[in-house]
Motif scaffolding. Structure first.
Motif, PDB file in Angstrom:
ATOM      1  N   TRP A  51     -16.333 -96.664  73.444  1.00 40.73           N
ATOM      2  CA  TRP A  51     -16.964 -95.611  72.959  1.00 40.73           C
ATOM      3  C   TRP A  51     -17.182 -95.815  71.113  1.00 40.73           C
ATOM      4  CZ3 TRP A  51     -20.490 -93.093  75.703  1.00 40.73           C
ATOM      5  CH2 TRP A  51     -19.998 -92.963  76.989  1.00 40.73           C
ATOM      6  N   THR A  52     -16.351 -96.124  70.474  1.00 43.22           N
ATOM      7  CA  THR A  52     -16.351 -96.294  69.244  1.00 43.22           C
ATOM      8  C   THR A  52     -17.314 -97.418  68.983  1.00 43.22           C
ATOM      9  OG1 THR A  52     -14.198 -95.696  68.854  1.00 43.22           O
ATOM     10  CG2 THR A  52     -15.147 -96.718  66.982  1.00 43.22           C
ATOM     11  N   GLY A  53     -17.168 -98.676  69.699  1.00 45.89           N
ATOM     12  CA  GLY A  53     -18.065 -99.758  69.712  1.00 45.89           C
ATOM     13  C   GLY A  53     -19.447 -99.441  69.892  1.00 45.89           C
ATOM     14  N   VAL A  54     -19.809 -98.278  70.824  1.00 43.68           N
ATOM     15  CA  VAL A  54     -21.250 -98.122  71.283  1.00 43.68           C
ATOM     16  C   VAL A  54     -21.914 -97.306  69.846  1.00 43.68           C
ATOM     17  CG1 VAL A  54     -22.567 -96.630  72.682  1.00 43.68           C
ATOM     18  CG2 VAL A  54     -20.762 -98.039  73.804  1.00 43.68           C
ATOM     19  N   VAL A  55     -20.925 -96.411  69.423  1.00 49.56           N
ATOM     20  CA  VAL A  55     -21.459 -95.774  68.414  1.00 49.56           C
ATOM     21  C   VAL A  55     -21.599 -96.726  67.184  1.00 49.56           C
ATOM     22  CG1 VAL A  55     -20.815 -93.931  66.356  1.00 49.56           C
ATOM     23  CG2 VAL A  55     -20.427 -93.641  68.917  1.00 49.56           C
ATOM     24  N   PHE A  56     -20.780 -97.550  66.826  1.00 46.54           N
ATOM     25  CA  PHE A  56     -21.229 -98.326  65.797  1.00 46.54           C
ATOM     26  C   PHE A  56     -22.234 -99.194  66.058  1.00 46.54           C
ATOM     27  CE2 PHE A  56     -16.675 -99.004  63.727  1.00 46.54           C
ATOM     28  CZ  PHE A  56     -16.528 -97.904  63.543  1.00 46.54           C
ATOM     29  N   ALA A  57     -22.504 -99.719  67.318  1.00 45.60           N
ATOM     30  CA  ALA A  57     -23.753-100.483  67.756  1.00 45.60           C
ATOM     31  C   ALA A  57     -24.918 -99.837  67.560  1.00 45.60           C
ATOM     32  CB  ALA A  57     -23.332-101.181  69.091  1.00 45.60           C
ATOM     33  N   ALA A  78      -9.253-100.319  69.703  1.00 44.39           N
ATOM     34  CA  ALA A  78      -8.049-100.841  70.089  1.00 44.39           C
ATOM     35  C   ALA A  78      -6.811-100.577  68.980  1.00 44.39           C
ATOM     36  CB  ALA A  78      -8.107-102.434  70.491  1.00 44.39           C
ATOM     37  N   ILE A  79      -6.929-100.963  67.804  1.00 41.85           N
ATOM     38  CA  ILE A  79      -5.909-100.622  66.807  1.00 41.85           C
ATOM     39  C   ILE A  79      -5.434 -99.260  66.593  1.00 41.85           C
ATOM     40  CG2 ILE A  79      -5.298-100.811  64.248  1.00 41.85           C
ATOM     41  CD1 ILE A  79      -7.186-103.284  64.222  1.00 41.85           C
ATOM     42  N   VAL A  80      -6.273 -98.320  66.654  1.00 43.89           N
ATOM     43  CA  VAL A  80      -5.902 -96.957  66.649  1.00 43.89           C
ATOM     44  C   VAL A  80      -5.363 -96.649  68.169  1.00 43.89           C
ATOM     45  CG1 VAL A  80      -7.160 -94.730  66.659  1.00 43.89           C
ATOM     46  CG2 VAL A  80      -7.934 -96.172  65.247  1.00 43.89           C
ATOM     47  N   ARG A  81      -5.885 -96.915  69.099  1.00 46.76           N
ATOM     48  CA  ARG A  81      -5.038 -96.709  70.331  1.00 46.76           C
ATOM     49  C   ARG A  81      -3.562 -97.132  70.347  1.00 46.76           C
ATOM     50  NH1 ARG A  81      -8.028 -95.098  75.281  1.00 46.76           N
ATOM     51  NH2 ARG A  81     -10.075 -94.899  74.566  1.00 46.76           N
ATOM     52  N   ARG A  82      -3.408 -98.534  69.744  1.00 49.81           N
ATOM     53  CA  ARG A  82      -2.325 -99.020  69.635  1.00 49.81           C
ATOM     54  C   ARG A  82      -1.065 -98.330  68.767  1.00 49.81           C
ATOM     55  NH1 ARG A  82       0.731-102.399  72.966  1.00 49.81           N
ATOM     56  NH2 ARG A  82       0.976-104.248  72.326  1.00 49.81           N
ATOM     57  N   VAL A  83      -1.555 -98.009  67.640  1.00 50.20           N
ATOM     58  CA  VAL A  83      -0.972 -97.309  66.674  1.00 50.20           C
ATOM     59  C   VAL A  83      -0.317 -95.933  67.265  1.00 50.20           C
ATOM     60  CG1 VAL A  83      -0.886 -96.238  64.276  1.00 50.20           C
ATOM     61  CG2 VAL A  83      -1.819 -98.311  64.572  1.00 50.20           C
TER      62      VAL A  83
END
Length: 106
Positions: free
Chosen positions: A7-13, A89-94
């Motif tokens: 969803w973050t990618g969709v918002v950025f795009a 992905a980074i935020v989810r991993r952290v």
């Protein structure tokens, strides 16, 4: 293989596409003036640099090259999606590491 939904990618795009479209409309309003396509060319810089690397030399980009403008918008949106995917992905991993540490400390 994990799915590449973000969803973050969709918002950025979507944000990149809206800004790129606004810059193209602004170019159309100022067409024929000096440096009218400069903001559009700066927004399309990742596309221009990638095409220069692929062509092995120079690559022209201007606001009146409709095909290249569309390609630059799609390329930039895809790049923004990938950036959003990586950030998510980074935020989810952290968060996963922090929650695991929290539960294991108990």
């Amino acid at each position: 293989m994990r799915r590449l939904g973000s969803w973050t990618g969709v918002v950025f795009a979507a944000l990149y596409a809206l800004v790129f479209l606004a810059l193209y409309v602004w170019y159309l309003m100022r067409q024929g003036t000096w440096f009218a396509d400069l903001p559009l060319a700066l927004a399309a810089l990742p596309f221009t640099l990638a095409m220069r690397a692929l062509n092995g030399g120079s690559y022209a980009f201007a606001g009146n090259m409709t095909g290249r403008v569309v390609a630059a918008g799609v390329f930039g949106s895809a790049l923004a999606y990938v950036a959003g995917l990586v950030v998510e992905a980074i935020v989810r991993r952290v968060l996963r590491i922090m929650l695991a540490a929290r539960w294991s400390a108990d």
